[in-house]
Scaffold this motif. Structure first.
Motif, PDB file in Angstrom:
ATOM      1  N   ARG A   1     116.191 -47.555  53.884  1.00 24.32           N
ATOM      2  CA  ARG A   1     115.877 -46.495  52.926  1.00 24.32           C
ATOM      3  C   ARG A   1     117.081 -46.220  52.024  1.00 24.32           C
ATOM      4  O   ARG A   1     116.936 -46.075  50.805  1.00 24.32           O
ATOM      5  CB  ARG A   1     115.468 -45.218  53.640  1.00 24.32           C
ATOM      6  CG  ARG A   1     115.189 -44.078  52.670  1.00 24.32           C
ATOM      7  CD  ARG A   1     114.771 -42.844  53.373  1.00 24.32           C
ATOM      8  NE  ARG A   1     113.334 -42.921  53.579  1.00 24.32           N
ATOM      9  CZ  ARG A   1     112.606 -41.941  54.070  1.00 24.32           C
ATOM     10  NH1 ARG A   1     113.163 -40.821  54.436  1.00 24.32           N
ATOM     11  NH2 ARG A   1     111.315 -42.062  54.211  1.00 24.32           N
ATOM     12  N   ASP A   2     118.284 -46.164  52.604  1.00 24.81           N
ATOM     13  CA  ASP A   2     119.494 -45.942  51.807  1.00 24.81           C
ATOM     14  C   ASP A   2     119.723 -47.085  50.817  1.00 24.81           C
ATOM     15  O   ASP A   2     120.138 -46.864  49.690  1.00 24.81           O
ATOM     16  CB  ASP A   2     120.714 -45.788  52.715  1.00 24.81           C
ATOM     17  CG  ASP A   2     120.691 -44.485  53.495  1.00 24.81           C
ATOM     18  OD1 ASP A   2     119.913 -43.579  53.115  1.00 24.81           O
ATOM     19  OD2 ASP A   2     121.439 -44.387  54.491  1.00 24.81           O
ATOM     20  N   ARG A   3     119.424 -48.324  51.260  1.00 24.08           N
ATOM     21  CA  ARG A   3     119.570 -49.475  50.365  1.00 24.08           C
ATOM     22  C   ARG A   3     118.598 -49.371  49.195  1.00 24.08           C
ATOM     23  O   ARG A   3     118.965 -49.601  48.038  1.00 24.08           O
ATOM     24  CB  ARG A   3     119.324 -50.773  51.139  1.00 24.08           C
ATOM     25  CG  ARG A   3     119.570 -52.040  50.304  1.00 24.08           C
ATOM     26  CD  ARG A   3     119.097 -53.279  51.011  1.00 24.08           C
ATOM     27  NE  ARG A   3     117.658 -53.334  51.201  1.00 24.08           N
ATOM     28  CZ  ARG A   3     116.772 -53.659  50.245  1.00 24.08           C
ATOM     29  NH1 ARG A   3     117.186 -53.954  49.026  1.00 24.08           N
ATOM     30  NH2 ARG A   3     115.487 -53.673  50.500  1.00 24.08           N
ATOM     31  N   GLN A   4     117.351 -48.986  49.475  1.00 23.76           N
ATOM     32  CA  GLN A   4     116.362 -48.859  48.403  1.00 23.76           C
ATOM     33  C   GLN A   4     116.715 -47.723  47.450  1.00 23.76           C
ATOM     34  O   GLN A   4     116.481 -47.833  46.244  1.00 23.76           O
ATOM     35  CB  GLN A   4     114.967 -48.645  48.994  1.00 23.76           C
ATOM     36  CG  GLN A   4     114.411 -49.875  49.662  1.00 23.76           C
ATOM     37  CD  GLN A   4     113.033 -49.644  50.237  1.00 23.76           C
ATOM     38  OE1 GLN A   4     112.454 -48.572  50.092  1.00 23.76           O
ATOM     39  NE2 GLN A   4     112.505 -50.660  50.902  1.00 23.76           N
TER      40      GLN A   4
ATOM     41  N   LYS B   1     114.996 -48.244  43.744  1.00 23.44           N
ATOM     42  CA  LYS B   1     113.574 -48.439  44.016  1.00 23.44           C
ATOM     43  C   LYS B   1     112.897 -47.127  44.399  1.00 23.44           C
ATOM     44  O   LYS B   1     111.723 -46.932  44.105  1.00 23.44           O
ATOM     45  CB  LYS B   1     113.379 -49.468  45.132  1.00 23.44           C
ATOM     46  CG  LYS B   1     113.765 -50.868  44.729  1.00 23.44           C
ATOM     47  CD  LYS B   1     113.509 -51.842  45.859  1.00 23.44           C
ATOM     48  CE  LYS B   1     113.897 -53.249  45.442  1.00 23.44           C
ATOM     49  NZ  LYS B   1     113.702 -54.205  46.537  1.00 23.44           N
ATOM     50  N   LEU B   2     113.618 -46.256  45.072  1.00 21.35           N
ATOM     51  CA  LEU B   2     113.092 -44.944  45.432  1.00 21.35           C
ATOM     52  C   LEU B   2     113.789 -43.894  44.581  1.00 21.35           C
ATOM     53  O   LEU B   2     115.007 -43.802  44.566  1.00 21.35           O
ATOM     54  CB  LEU B   2     113.330 -44.648  46.917  1.00 21.35           C
ATOM     55  CG  LEU B   2     112.642 -45.563  47.913  1.00 21.35           C
ATOM     56  CD1 LEU B   2     113.020 -45.182  49.330  1.00 21.35           C
ATOM     57  CD2 LEU B   2     111.135 -45.507  47.754  1.00 21.35           C
ATOM     58  N   LYS B   3     112.996 -43.111  43.883  1.00 20.55           N
ATOM     59  CA  LYS B   3     113.566 -42.097  42.998  1.00 20.55           C
ATOM     60  C   LYS B   3     112.862 -40.771  43.235  1.00 20.55           C
ATOM     61  O   LYS B   3     111.712 -40.722  43.650  1.00 20.55           O
ATOM     62  CB  LYS B   3     113.381 -42.503  41.540  1.00 20.55           C
ATOM     63  CG  LYS B   3     114.064 -43.775  41.169  1.00 20.55           C
ATOM     64  CD  LYS B   3     113.760 -44.157  39.752  1.00 20.55           C
ATOM     65  CE  LYS B   3     114.385 -45.503  39.442  1.00 20.55           C
ATOM     66  NZ  LYS B   3     113.966 -45.999  38.158  1.00 20.55           N
ATOM     67  N   GLY B   4     113.549 -39.711  42.961  1.00 19.39           N
ATOM     68  CA  GLY B   4     112.957 -38.375  43.017  1.00 19.39           C
ATOM     69  C   GLY B   4     112.391 -38.024  44.377  1.00 19.39           C
ATOM     70  O   GLY B   4     113.048 -38.130  45.399  1.00 19.39           O
ATOM     71  N   ASP B   5     111.117 -37.616  44.350  1.00 20.27           N
ATOM     72  CA  ASP B   5     110.468 -37.190  45.586  1.00 20.27           C
ATOM     73  C   ASP B   5     110.138 -38.350  46.520  1.00 20.27           C
ATOM     74  O   ASP B   5     109.883 -38.140  47.700  1.00 20.27           O
ATOM     75  CB  ASP B   5     109.180 -36.418  45.283  1.00 20.27           C
ATOM     76  CG  ASP B   5     109.488 -35.058  44.674  1.00 20.27           C
ATOM     77  OD1 ASP B   5     110.617 -34.568  44.890  1.00 20.27           O
ATOM     78  OD2 ASP B   5     108.603 -34.505  44.000  1.00 20.27           O
ATOM     79  N   GLU B   6     110.109 -39.571  46.031  1.00 26.84           N
ATOM     80  CA  GLU B   6     109.819 -40.725  46.882  1.00 26.84           C
ATOM     81  C   GLU B   6     110.898 -40.927  47.945  1.00 26.84           C
ATOM     82  O   GLU B   6     110.652 -41.555  48.961  1.00 26.84           O
ATOM     83  CB  GLU B   6     109.694 -41.995  46.048  1.00 26.84           C
ATOM     84  CG  GLU B   6     108.476 -42.023  45.153  1.00 26.84           C
ATOM     85  CD  GLU B   6     108.455 -43.282  44.313  1.00 26.84           C
ATOM     86  OE1 GLU B   6     109.449 -44.028  44.308  1.00 26.84           O
ATOM     87  OE2 GLU B   6     107.420 -43.525  43.669  1.00 26.84           O
TER      88      GLU B   6
END
Length: 100
Positions: free
Chosen positions: A77-80, A85-90
């Motif tokens: 998750r930290d890598r994404q 790849k993950l922004k905001g609320d995602e």
């Protein structure tokens, strides 16, 4: 690993449940399987023959594999997040209930 006290007395019999998982532990079944295996093979041969049962019992006690899996998911998750790849609320969305 000590399975029985050097000196046995009524006091050691009464307090024996304090160092086992048979009273309230979540690892009751794993401990009994391991102890039954040790009873069949004896202490010396049992350490070799019952190694897998001990590994299951140890994992139940320590949850090391579960913690390693958790750390791997956190690292992913930290890598994404770092790659964007993950922004905001995602970033904070919990996994689906049936994803385990």
């Amino acid at each position: 690993m000590s399975l029985s006290p050097f000196f046995r007395s009524p006091f050691t019999d009464i307090t024996a449940c304090l160092i086992s998982h048979q009273t309230f532990g979540k690892c009751q079944k794993e401990e009994m399987r391991y102890m039954d295996c040790l009873e069949v093979y004896g202490l010396e041969r049992g350490r070799v023959k019952c190694e897998r049962l001990f590994a299951d019992f140890h994992e139940c006690q320590t949850n090391t594999l579960q913690f390693k899996r958790f750390m791997a998911m956190r690292a992913e998750r930290d890598r994404q997040i770092a790659e964007g790849k993950l922004k905001g609320d995602e970033k904070f969305v919990t996994p689906r209930i049936d994803s385990f």
